[in-house]
Design a protein around this motif. Structure first.
Motif, PDB file in Angstrom:
ATOM      1  N   LEU A  80      -8.505  -3.092   3.427  1.00  0.00           N
ATOM      2  CA  LEU A  80      -7.439  -3.868   4.057  1.00  0.00           C
ATOM      3  C   LEU A  80      -6.100  -3.656   3.342  1.00  0.00           C
ATOM      4  N   SER A  81      -6.131  -3.498   2.021  1.00  0.00           N
ATOM      5  CA  SER A  81      -4.910  -3.238   1.276  1.00  0.00           C
ATOM      6  C   SER A  81      -4.383  -1.836   1.569  1.00  0.00           C
ATOM      7  N   LYS A  82      -5.273  -0.860   1.651  1.00  0.00           N
ATOM      8  CA  LYS A  82      -4.865   0.523   1.917  1.00  0.00           C
ATOM      9  C   LYS A  82      -4.267   0.653   3.310  1.00  0.00           C
ATOM     10  N   ALA A  83      -4.827  -0.052   4.274  1.00  0.00           N
ATOM     11  CA  ALA A  83      -4.320  -0.045   5.651  1.00  0.00           C
ATOM     12  C   ALA A  83      -4.153   1.390   6.145  1.00  0.00           C
ATOM     13  N   THR A  84      -2.947   1.770   6.542  1.00  0.00           N
ATOM     14  CA  THR A  84      -2.713   3.122   7.061  1.00  0.00           C
ATOM     15  C   THR A  84      -1.952   3.996   6.072  1.00  0.00           C
ATOM     16  N   TYR A  85      -1.855   3.534   4.808  1.00  0.00           N
ATOM     17  CA  TYR A  85      -1.170   4.336   3.802  1.00  0.00           C
ATOM     18  C   TYR A  85      -1.950   5.609   3.493  1.00  0.00           C
ATOM     19  N   THR A  86      -1.225   6.651   3.071  1.00  0.00           N
ATOM     20  CA  THR A  86      -1.894   7.799   2.466  1.00  0.00           C
ATOM     21  C   THR A  86      -2.339   7.351   1.079  1.00  0.00           C
ATOM     22  N   ILE A  87      -3.172   8.150   0.433  1.00  0.00           N
ATOM     23  CA  ILE A  87      -3.632   7.806  -0.915  1.00  0.00           C
ATOM     24  C   ILE A  87      -2.440   7.634  -1.863  1.00  0.00           C
ATOM     25  N   ASP A  88      -1.498   8.558  -1.826  1.00  0.00           N
ATOM     26  CA  ASP A  88      -0.359   8.462  -2.742  1.00  0.00           C
ATOM     27  C   ASP A  88       0.589   7.317  -2.396  1.00  0.00           C
ATOM     28  N   GLN A  89       0.766   7.027  -1.119  1.00  0.00           N
ATOM     29  CA  GLN A  89       1.591   5.867  -0.745  1.00  0.00           C
ATOM     30  C   GLN A  89       0.945   4.588  -1.255  1.00  0.00           C
ATOM     31  N   TRP A  90      -0.373   4.482  -1.087  1.00  0.00           N
ATOM     32  CA  TRP A  90      -1.076   3.277  -1.533  1.00  0.00           C
ATOM     33  C   TRP A  90      -1.032   3.158  -3.049  1.00  0.00           C
ATOM     34  N   ARG A  91      -1.154   4.280  -3.737  1.00  0.00           N
ATOM     35  CA  ARG A  91      -1.066   4.281  -5.208  1.00  0.00           C
ATOM     36  C   ARG A  91       0.280   3.684  -5.636  1.00  0.00           C
TER      37      ARG A  91
END
Length: 174
Positions: A80-91
């Motif tokens: 839910l936190s990651k949502a639609t982010y890429t891995i690096d955006q979420w990082r």
């Protein structure tokens, strides 16, 4: 988009021995099959006579990302936190949480002031990245495990490596 079969979900669950690919905690019973590269689902709100609104899936953007090799097992909070982010955006989003705590949480500031919390500039490293770094045998073990599960017609490759994730970012895939 089709749902994963029970066998596919069981195989995905075992990818990191029942642990979340991102935080490394036990998945438990209510885990999610996360798309590493996002599938953007479109929903429509409607009423059916009962109180409130309901949603209906009406389509998806980037359905080509709905493939077995694009899934990671994730605990609900991470997915839910990651949502639609890429891995690096979420990082980057996760790294920003420390600043948000510093600005918005007096208890955090008080705990930090008294040495109970020590901040660092450490880069966020996900569980699947740690596993790949700590053991070059991870990919081999995964391949062996999948070869025992003959119910998969074409076994998906092992989880993406940092190099693959970097190449996704450079190509602009999300």
């Amino acid at each position: 988009m089709r749902r994963l079969t029970k066998a596919e979900r069981a195989d995905l669950f075992g990818m990191f021995d029942g642990c979340c690919a991102y935080c490394g905690e036990d998945l438990g019973k209510r885990w999610h099959a996360d798309h590493v590269k996002a599938v953007f689902r479109r929903h429509k709100l409607y009423r059916d006579g009962s109180p409130g609104y309901k949603t209906r899936l009406v389509g998806a953007d980037k359905p080509e990302n709905h493939t077995l090799d694009n899934f990671m097992p994730a605990c609900a909070p991470c997915n839910l936190s990651k949502a639609t982010y890429t891995i690096d955006q979420w990082r980057d989003v996760l790294a920003g949480y420390v600043g948000a705590l510093q600005r918005n949480a007096p208890t955090y500031r008080m705990a930090k002031k008294h040495g109970l919390i020590v901040e660092n500039d450490k880069r966020v490293e996900f569980h699947f990245e740690k596993q790949a770094r700590l053991s070059g045998k991870t990919a081999l073990r995964e391949q062996e495990r999948r070869s025992r599960n003959t119910h998969l017609k074409t076994p998906p490759p092992p989880p993406p490596t940092r190099t693959e994730l970097d190449s996704w970012r450079q190509r602009g895939d999300s």
